[in-house]
Design an enzyme around this catalytic site. Structure first.
Site, mmCIF file in Angstrom:
data_model
loop_
_atom_site.group_PDB
_atom_site.id
_atom_site.type_symbol
_atom_site.label_atom_id
_atom_site.label_comp_id
_atom_site.label_asym_id
_atom_site.label_seq_id
_atom_site.Cartn_x
_atom_site.Cartn_y
_atom_site.Cartn_z
ATOM 1 C CG ASN A 42 -0.471 -0.239 2.515
ATOM 2 O OD1 ASN A 42 0.510 -0.939 2.695
ATOM 3 N ND2 ASN A 42 -1.110 0.350 3.506
ATOM 4 C CD GLU A 55 -5.309 -5.890 -1.357
ATOM 5 O OE1 GLU A 55 -4.689 -4.817 -1.237
ATOM 6 O OE2 GLU A 55 -6.137 -6.293 -0.526
ATOM 7 C CB CYS A 88 -10.897 -2.162 -0.056
ATOM 8 S SG CYS A 88 -10.155 -1.536 -1.572
HETATM 9 N N1 THU Z 1 -5.210 -1.603 2.534
HETATM 10 C C1 THU Z 1 -4.601 -2.408 1.623
HETATM 11 O O1 THU Z 1 -3.542 -2.074 1.089
HETATM 12 N N2 THU Z 1 -5.214 -3.579 1.319
HETATM 13 C C2 THU Z 1 -6.312 -4.072 1.944
HETATM 14 O O2 THU Z 1 -6.732 -5.189 1.650
HETATM 15 C C3 THU Z 1 -6.986 -3.271 2.967
HETATM 16 C C4 THU Z 1 -6.479 -1.890 3.144
HETATM 17 C C5 THU Z 1 -4.509 -0.366 2.935
HETATM 18 C C6 THU Z 1 -5.087 0.921 2.452
HETATM 19 C C7 THU Z 1 -4.559 1.892 3.509
HETATM 20 O O3 THU Z 1 -3.234 2.283 3.136
HETATM 21 C C8 THU Z 1 -4.465 1.064 4.756
HETATM 22 O O4 THU Z 1 -4.495 -0.293 4.349
HETATM 23 C C9 THU Z 1 -5.572 1.320 5.763
HETATM 24 O O5 THU Z 1 -6.810 1.270 5.147
#
Ligand code: THU
Length: 131
Positions: A42, A55, A88
């Site tokens: 992320n 993802e 998400c």
């Molecule tokens: N996030 C992801 O990278 N993948 C997920 O499956 C859930 C959420 C990240 C987005 C944000 O940077 C942090 O987790 C908190 O929401």
């Protein structure tokens, strides 16, 4: 490749996460048909809505590196919470676009790995066949 091995690569990818706002680090590993694995993490932004999840980073990076969506096989997602973070809605929609409906998705942390697939994560999806 075993799901445990793919999840280990997703865990490595978690270390690259740029998450100074949420401190919630996620890693992803996308297995390709040639056996290579592309990592994603992320990447947050001071303008919060611009955040890209692990993802999507992995899927977009694979395309950017010249792979085709037909090469996408399995996606592992690693986080440190319990239960592990489920993808998400935005990422599920991108999976529908770029992965096969029966493409496997592994959701894990250090203690467990659950296995699902794209169509189970996103039933009744809006996709290119709807157009
Ligand atoms: N996030 C992801 O990278 N993948 C997920 O499956 C859930 C959420 C990240 C987005 C944000 O940077 C942090 O987790 C908190 O929401």
């Amino acid at each position: 490749m075993k799901k445990e091995e793919l999840m280990k690569i997703a865990k490595e990818a978690q270390e690259s996460a740029y998450a100074p706002y949420s401190n919630f680090k996620v890693g992803a590993a996308l297995l390709l048909s040639d056996g290579n694995v592309i990592k994603g993490c992320n990447v947050e932004n001071a303008s919060y809505g611009l955040t890209n999840c692990a993802e999507r980073t992995a899927m977009f990076a694979a395309l950017a590196q010249g792979y085709k969506k037909e090469d996408f096989r399995e996606l592992a997602i690693f986080s440190s919470c319990n239960p592990p973070a489920s993808p998400c809605g935005a990422c599920r929609q991108v999976m529908v676009e770029l992965m096969a409906k029966d493409g496997k998705v592994y959701i894990g942390n250090d203690h467990e790995i659950s296995e699902t697939n794209v169509s189970s994560l996103m039933p009744f999806a809006f996709d290119k066949e709807s157009l």
